[in-house]
Design a protein around this motif. Structure first.
Motif, short mmCIF file in Angstrom:
data_model
loop_
_atom_site.label_atom_id
_atom_site.label_comp_id
_atom_site.label_asym_id
_atom_site.label_seq_id
_atom_site.Cartn_x
_atom_site.Cartn_y
_atom_site.Cartn_z
N SER A 288 -11.01 -27.66 18.16
CA SER A 288 -11.45 -27.42 19.54
C SER A 288 -11.73 -25.95 19.77
O SER A 288 -12.71 -25.58 20.42
CB SER A 288 -10.38 -27.90 20.52
N GLN B 100 -14.99 -25.03 18.20
CA GLN B 100 -16.11 -25.53 19.00
C GLN B 100 -16.35 -24.65 20.21
O GLN B 100 -17.49 -24.34 20.55
CB GLN B 100 -15.84 -26.98 19.44
N VAL C 142 -14.60 -32.19 16.14
CA VAL C 142 -13.62 -32.11 17.24
C VAL C 142 -13.22 -33.50 17.69
O VAL C 142 -12.03 -33.80 17.83
CB VAL C 142 -14.19 -31.29 18.42
#
Length: 105
Positions: A59, A62, A72
């Motif tokens: 995460s 990203q 993710v």
């Protein structure tokens, strides 16, 4: 204040690492099925914490623009499944303990 699932698992992982019990060798836990169950639960929690950390890292990548959204989603899905498994095992253990405590001697 709301505590998210990732925060809770991270806290459990830190506590698990800080209070690390000495490892039981195969010979020490041979006649004792409780040790095998305890080792299974410890491994289950460790695996869940690891998958939560990898989901958190994916995460973060990203958000930084360096990761792929598919990675993710996959990592979060695996972490959710691991957490659901840990919660299900915990619920079963609590139910079993409650039933044992209700037994008359």
């Amino acid at each position: 204040m709301s505590i998210g699932a990732l925060d809770a698992v991270s806290a459990y992982g830190r506590v698990l690492g800080a209070g690390k019990a000495p490892a039981i060798t195969e010979n020490e836990g041979a006649g004792d099925s409780g040790g095998a169950f305890g080792n299974m639960v410890e491994k289950l929690i460790g695996d869940a914490a690891t998958s939560m950390r990898s989901a958190e890292a994916a995460s973060a990548q990203q958000v930084a623009g360096k990761g792929d959204l598919i990675d993710v989603v996959t990592a979060v899905g695996a972490a959710e499944t691991a957490l659901d498994t840990v919660v299900a095992v915990r619920d079963r253990m609590v139910n079993a303990y409650s039933e044992i405590m209700r037994m008359q001697i």
